[in-house]
Scaffold this active site. Structure first.
Site, mmCIF file in Angstrom:
data_model
loop_
_atom_site.group_PDB
_atom_site.id
_atom_site.type_symbol
_atom_site.label_atom_id
_atom_site.label_comp_id
_atom_site.label_asym_id
_atom_site.label_seq_id
_atom_site.Cartn_x
_atom_site.Cartn_y
_atom_site.Cartn_z
ATOM 1 N N GLY A 57 -8.302 9.372 9.860
ATOM 2 C CA GLY A 57 -8.572 9.444 11.294
ATOM 3 C C GLY A 57 -9.653 10.410 11.706
ATOM 4 N N ASN A 74 -8.925 1.879 10.114
ATOM 5 C CA ASN A 74 -8.134 1.605 11.305
ATOM 6 C C ASN A 74 -8.758 2.299 12.525
ATOM 7 O OD1 ASN A 74 -4.560 1.786 12.125
ATOM 8 N ND2 ASN A 74 -6.263 1.089 13.317
ATOM 9 N N LYS A 97 0.848 -1.185 0.000
ATOM 10 C CA LYS A 97 0.000 0.000 0.000
ATOM 11 C C LYS A 97 0.887 1.241 0.000
ATOM 12 C CE LYS A 97 -3.138 2.929 2.392
ATOM 13 N NZ LYS A 97 -3.572 3.428 3.697
#
Length: 333
Positions: free
Chosen positions: A237, A285, A176
């Site tokens: 995030g 994540n 990635k």
């Protein structure tokens, strides 16, 4: 002697992107899959290809084909998987390995998510304490595909160097790539990203590339050798969810490689939206790791991805400007 390169076309076969040689008939394609044309049914662009004409109908660039057969035992499940760079996966949810309280919680979340791929950062070995636990002690790379990433890289040279080290350490070619522009937004630097993609592809890497939600940029990455494009839904995030559904949909419609939303997912409904737009998968994540109950959230994300995919395959109803009653109005009492 100069090697002849056979021209290829891109098709969608049973939901997956595939490249095949020019000039193949439907029967040729079926046989190339080690299937007997007499024992399958073929649909091309939503029209049935009768068995008697399989050898006469030519496969063309952009065709969408479905090949089905009978299976025994009454099992209603289907293998609605996806493929990237020749590898096939059933789970469309990719999970990160950062921000968890420990590796044990991370491993439990991966299992609850049903993930088959995890992203891993490449970092220096702690030579002062070699007895520290390692991720591989909890998530077995023989069972779960590790996807080395270039998190924290802000230029092409650093990203390329990182992935060269990753290949040396674990033999990874499927990687990635993300090259960030600056620390506040963590938006990708597309000039550096494109440059790194070209270098890595020429060196035999198979880069899945984090990018802006721009269909033109996504196509440029594909042309440069990206095996998958991964547009952001929102800043990394942030948990804001997909901010621009229109451009994500345009990327999906124009891509000949898998498209996965990467970054910005906050909760299960965000993951479902990504799948309803036709994406091949979702990478996340923080949405799992920072949940109050990460393992439970991982399970919710798995169900959301599955539900969104089912909704996409079902074909949603059209949008209307005005009400349309479900029950007939004629014959009212």
């Amino acid at each position: 002697m100069e090697t002849l390169v056979m021209p290829e076309i891109s098709i969608q076969l049973n939901g997956d992107h595939k490249r095949i040689a020019v000039g193949m008939s439907v029967a040729d394609l079926v046989r190339s899959l080690d299937l007997d044309p007499a024992k399958v049914a073929v649909e091309r662009n939503r029209e049935i290809v009768t068995r008697s004409t399989l050898a006469d109908v030519m496969v063309e660039d952009g065709d969408q084909l479905e090949i089905v057969h009978f299976v025994g035992g009454g099992d209603q499940s289907t293998d609605d998987g996806w493929s990237v760079a020749g590898q096939h996966f059933k789970s469309r949810l990719i999970v990160g390995t950062g921000k968890y309280k420990d590796f044990e919680e991370n491993a439990a979340a991966v299992e609850a998510a049903g993930a088959e791929i995890v992203t891993v950062a490449v970092r220096r070995v702690n030579v002062t304490d070699r007895n520290q636990p390692m991720l591989t002690d909890f998530i077995d790379p023989k069972k779960i595909t590790y996807l080395p990433n270039t998190a924290g890289c802000f230029n092409a040279d650093d990203a390329i160097r990182t992935l060269r080290l990753a290949r040396e350490a674990g033999g990874w070619e499927l990687v990635k790539l993300e090259v960030l522009g600056e620390a506040k937004t963590l938006y990708p630097n597309m000039r550096e990203t494109l440059s790194a993609t070209e270098v890595l592809a020429n060196e035999g890497f198979k880069p899945m590339v984090y990018c802006v939600d721009d269909p033109i940029a996504a196509k440029q990455l594909e042309d440069a050798g990206a095996v998958a494009v991964m547009p952001l839904g929102a800043p990394i995030g942030s948990g804001l969810g997909i901010q621009n559904r229109v451009t994500i949909r345009l990327i999906v419609e124009g891509a000949k490689v898998p498209v996965l939303v990467d970054a910005g997912v906050g909760t299960a409904s965000d993951a479902a939206v990504a799948m309803e737009l036709g994406c091949d998968g979702v990478l996340m994540n923080t949405a799992i790791a920072e949940a109050k109950q990460p393992v439970r959230m991982a399970r919710a994300m798995r169900l959301a991805v599955e539900a969104g995919r089912e909704a996409y395959l079902s074909g949603r109803m059209g949008r209307r400007m005005y009400a349309d009653p479900s029950s007939p109005l004629s014959g009212l009492i």
